[in-house]
Design an enzyme around this catalytic site. Structure first.
Site, short mmCIF file in Angstrom:
data_model
loop_
_atom_site.label_atom_id
_atom_site.label_comp_id
_atom_site.label_asym_id
_atom_site.label_seq_id
_atom_site.Cartn_x
_atom_site.Cartn_y
_atom_site.Cartn_z
N THR A 1 3.11 -0.85 8.67
CA THR A 1 3.73 -1.67 9.72
C THR A 1 4.10 -3.06 9.24
O THR A 1 4.82 -3.79 9.93
CB THR A 1 2.74 -1.85 10.88
OG1 THR A 1 1.54 -2.44 10.35
CG2 THR A 1 2.40 -0.53 11.55
N HIS B 1 12.01 -22.22 9.91
CA HIS B 1 11.06 -22.92 10.79
C HIS B 1 9.61 -22.86 10.32
O HIS B 1 8.85 -23.78 10.60
CB HIS B 1 11.15 -22.35 12.21
CG HIS B 1 12.41 -22.74 12.92
ND1 HIS B 1 12.61 -22.50 14.26
CD2 HIS B 1 13.54 -23.35 12.46
CE1 HIS B 1 13.82 -22.96 14.60
NE2 HIS B 1 14.40 -23.46 13.53
N HIS C 1 9.74 -29.23 12.02
CA HIS C 1 9.01 -28.02 11.61
C HIS C 1 7.94 -28.35 10.57
O HIS C 1 6.90 -27.69 10.52
CB HIS C 1 9.98 -26.97 11.09
CG HIS C 1 11.02 -26.62 12.10
ND1 HIS C 1 10.70 -25.99 13.29
CD2 HIS C 1 12.36 -26.87 12.14
CE1 HIS C 1 11.80 -25.84 14.01
NE2 HIS C 1 12.81 -26.37 13.34
N ASP D 1 0.87 -1.17 0.00
CA ASP D 1 0.00 0.00 0.00
C ASP D 1 0.91 1.23 0.00
O ASP D 1 2.14 1.12 -0.16
CB ASP D 1 -1.01 -0.04 1.16
CG ASP D 1 -0.40 0.26 2.53
OD1 ASP D 1 0.84 0.45 2.62
OD2 ASP D 1 -1.16 0.33 3.52
N CYS E 1 3.38 -2.70 3.99
CA CYS E 1 2.44 -1.61 4.31
C CYS E 1 3.12 -0.74 5.35
O CYS E 1 4.35 -0.79 5.47
CB CYS E 1 1.07 -2.16 4.75
SG CYS E 1 1.02 -3.03 6.32
C1 RB5 Z 1 -2.18 2.82 6.40
O1 RB5 Z 1 -2.25 4.08 6.99
C2 RB5 Z 1 -1.71 1.81 7.43
O2 RB5 Z 1 -2.73 1.53 8.32
C3 RB5 Z 1 -1.25 0.55 6.74
O3 RB5 Z 1 -0.19 0.86 5.88
C4 RB5 Z 1 -0.72 -0.54 7.62
O4 RB5 Z 1 0.26 -0.07 8.49
C5 RB5 Z 1 -1.72 -1.35 8.32
O5 RB5 Z 1 -1.41 -2.31 9.05
#
Ligand code: RB5
Length: 147
Positions: A66, A97, A132, A7, A64
């Protein structure tokens, strides 16, 4: 072939990984997004996940903000083991694993340099099998029992 997706929050990491793959001559398909304009992550997750489960792609890389949301979405696709990694140890161990087939990373968590390092490790590290494999089979059993 690798499947890539992100994203807006992971766009820069995806582009950095692409530059590495280009320099290493590793084939990939980029499922988007193509800019830092805000988009929802789930459609990119499912496109990459299905490329992997269909056999079109050997593995996937999703980014994304995080790495978490896009991994949760990818893991809804049967047969996907998507792992969020923030360091080299996790990238290595999730291949050894967990036989992870998608690496997830966060553009607001790690640098582009680290993303490339983790991608390399993820792509080069084999699954150990043995005990595993039994654990992976147990995960698949849980998945198969869900409706
Ligand atoms: C987008 O703002 C953010 O929520 C997305 O990139 C991600 O971190 C979601 O887990």
């Amino acid at each position: 072939m690798l499947a890539l997706g992100a994203d807006h929050g992971g766009f820069r990491l995806k582009e950095a990984v692409k530059a590495y793959l280009d320099s290493a001559g590793i084939a990939y398909e980029d499922f988007g997004t193509d800019s830092e304009a805000s988009v929802d992550y789930a459609p990119f997750a499912v496109a990459v996940a299905r490329a992997v489960t269909s056999g079109k792609a050997e593995k996937g890389i999703l980014c994304c903000g995080t790495g978490i949301g896009i991994s949760i979405a990818a893991n809804k696709v049967k047969g996907i083991r998507a792992a969020v990694c923030t360091n080299a140890f996790c990238a290595e161990m999730t291949r050894r694993h967990n036989d992870s087939n998608i690496l997830c990373m966060g553009g607001r968590v790690i640098s582009e340099e680290t993303a490339v390092e983790l991608a390399k490790i993820f792509l080069e590290t084999p699954f150990e099998g043995g005990r595993h494999a039994r654990r992976i089979a147990q995960i698949a059993e849980i998945e198969n029992g869900e409706r």
